[in-house]
Design a protein around this motif. Structure first.
Motif, PDB file in Angstrom:
ATOM      1  N   GLU A  54       0.762  -0.671   0.007  1.00 14.29           N
ATOM      2  CA  GLU A  54       0.158  -0.048  -0.034  1.00 14.29           C
ATOM      3  C   GLU A  54       1.092   0.936  -0.001  1.00 14.29           C
ATOM      4  N   THR A  55       2.236   1.209   0.680  1.00 17.03           N
ATOM      5  CA  THR A  55       3.067   2.238   0.694  1.00 17.03           C
ATOM      6  C   THR A  55       3.211   2.433  -0.458  1.00 17.03           C
TER       7      THR A  55
ATOM      8  N   THR B  59       2.600   5.419  -2.926  1.00 17.98           N
ATOM      9  CA  THR B  59       3.678   6.352  -3.731  1.00 17.98           C
ATOM     10  C   THR B  59       3.381   6.312  -5.299  1.00 17.98           C
ATOM     11  N   GLU B  60       3.253   5.981  -6.215  1.00 10.28           N
ATOM     12  CA  GLU B  60       2.616   6.191  -7.055  1.00 10.28           C
ATOM     13  C   GLU B  60       1.678   6.783  -7.450  1.00 10.28           C
ATOM     14  N   GLU B  61       0.917   6.901  -6.825  1.00  6.51           N
ATOM     15  CA  GLU B  61      -0.551   7.436  -7.195  1.00  6.51           C
ATOM     16  C   GLU B  61      -0.410   9.155  -6.668  1.00  6.51           C
TER      17      GLU B  61
ATOM     18  N   SER C  10       9.856  10.133 -10.113  1.00  7.93           N
ATOM     19  CA  SER C  10       8.953  10.437  -9.249  1.00  7.93           C
ATOM     20  C   SER C  10       7.656   8.895  -9.356  1.00  7.93           C
ATOM     21  N   GLY C  11       7.310   8.270  -7.852  1.00  6.34           N
ATOM     22  CA  GLY C  11       7.037   7.007  -7.805  1.00  6.34           C
ATOM     23  C   GLY C  11       7.535   5.791  -7.553  1.00  6.34           C
TER      24      GLY C  11
ATOM     25  N   ALA D 205      -3.683   1.444  -7.211  1.00  6.36           N
ATOM     26  CA  ALA D 205      -3.580   2.427  -6.916  1.00  6.36           C
ATOM     27  C   ALA D 205      -4.851   3.406  -6.591  1.00  6.36           C
ATOM     28  N   ALA D 206      -5.030   4.190  -7.997  1.00  6.35           N
ATOM     29  CA  ALA D 206      -6.325   4.798  -7.577  1.00  6.35           C
ATOM     30  C   ALA D 206      -7.613   4.261  -6.640  1.00  6.35           C
TER      31      ALA D 206
END
Length: 277
Positions: free
Chosen positions: A164-165, A169-171, A237-238, A260-261
Motif C-alpha cells: 500500500e505504501t 507513492t506511485e499514485e 517520481s514514484g 493505486a487509484a
C-alpha cells in the motif's frame, strides 16, 4: 540541506532518529515527530529541531499534527513518512481500523493529504518507508482491516501495508506530476531495531542469531538520508528503491495504476479527507 525543513515521522528511534541526526548535521531544520513525548523531545534537543507528538493509532492526532506543522513551518522541503511497524496481535484503533493498516498506511496518507498544499508550494519531496515484505502482500480492497482472513502474527497485514505504501507513492507521483513535488518509497534493509517487538517470529530470529541479526541502524538510514538530500535520485517520481537500488523488486500488483487509484479513493473515504469521486 542548509535552510531546508525536513519532517520525519517515527523520528524518536531507529532509522528515523539516525536520519534526523545526519540531516541536521547537513544543515536541515528537523521536525521530529514521535508518539512518545520524552523521546521525541530528547531527539529534538539533540538535533536542534522541534518535537511534535502524535499517535498514529488516533487519526485526530494526525489532524492536529498537520495543523501544528502548517503553523510552525512556512515551507516543508521533505516529508519522510517513516512511522509504523508490525502488530503481532490483531487489534482495532479508536477509529475502528486495524492498527497495522492505520499506522502504516492510513495515517501517513492522511498526513500527506493535509500537508499537500504546503508541499506543493515548497516543491517538496515525499519519502515513504516501505519494505521488501511488500512482495508477500495480499491486498484486498474489500478487507483492508483483515477481518476476513487469518492473522498469522500480522505478517500478511504488514507486507500488505508496505505494498500500500508503494501504491500510494506511485499514485501521489501521478497526482502531483508537474507541481515540483516528487515521491519515492524505499526498503531500508533488514535493520536490527526494536521492529516487531512482541512478535514470536522476531523473538525466534533474535534467539537463533544470538541477537546479531540485520544491518545497523546507521546503514538502514542511508536510503532515507540520500533520498532526502540528493537533488536528483536518477529515477522518476514514484520509484521504489531497494536500499539504494532504484526499481527494486516488488509485488506483481505494484505498478497497477487502477489499483493505486482505487486504494487512494478508498483511503480518502475512510479518513474523510476529500469527497469521493
Amino acid at each position: 540541506m542548509t535552510g531546508k525543513t525536513v519532517v520525519i515521522t517515527g523520528a524518536s528511534s531507529g532509522i528515523g532518529r539516525q536520519a534526523a541526526t545526519e540531516l541536521a548535521d547537513r544543515g536541515a531544520r528537523i521536525a521530529v515527530v514521535g508518539r512518545h513525548r520524552a523521546r521525541a523531545e530528547a531527539v529534538a534537543a539533540e538535533v536542534g529541531g522541534v518535537a511534535f507528538i502524535a499517535d498514529f493509532d488516533r487519526l485526530d492526532d494526525v489532524r492536529t499534527l498537520a495543523d501544528d506543522l502548517l503553523f510552525a513551518c512556512d515551507r516543508i522541503d521533505v516529508l519522510a513518512n517513516n512511522a509504523g511497524g508490525l502488530v503481532p496481535t490483531r487489534t482495532l484503533t479508536v477509529d475502528g481500523h486495524e492498527r497495522t493498516f492505520q499506522s502504516n498506511h492510513l495515517a501517513p496518507f492522511l498526513l500527506t493529504q493535509l500537508l499537500l498544499p504546503r508541499l506543493i508550494e515548497s516543491g517538496a519531496r515525499v519519502i515513504s518507508t516501505a519494505s521488501v515484505a511488500n512482495r508477500w502482500a495480499r491486498l484486498r480492497l474489500d478487507d483492508l482491516n483483515w477481518a476476513q482472513r487469518p492473522w498469522l502474527g500480522g505478517w500478511g497485514a504488514y507486507g500488505t501495508s508496505k505494498l500500500e505504501t508503494i501504491l500510494f507513492t506511485e499514485e501521489l507521483a501521478r497526482r502531483t506530476a508537474g507541481t515540483g513535488v516528487s515521491a519515492y518509497s524505499f526498503h531500508p534493509g533488514f535493520v536490527a531495531t526494536s521492529f516487531g517487538h512482541g512478535s514470536p517470529l522476531m523473538a525466534l530470529i533474535a534467539l537463533m542469531s544470538g541477537g546479531r541479526y540485520g544491518i545497523s541502524v546507521e546503514a538502514g538510514a542511508v536510503p532515507l538520508i540520500e533520498l532526502a538530500s540528493t537533488l536528483d535520485p536518477g529515477f522518476p517520481s514514484g520509484t521504489y528503491f531497494d536500499t539504494l537500488t532504484g526499481n527494486g523488486r516488488r509485488h506483481r500488483l505494484a505498478g497497477d495504476a487502477d489499483l493505486a487509484a482505487a486504494l487512494w479513493q478508498r483511503s480518502a473515504e475512510l479518513v474523510g479527507c476529500v469527497p469521493a469521486r
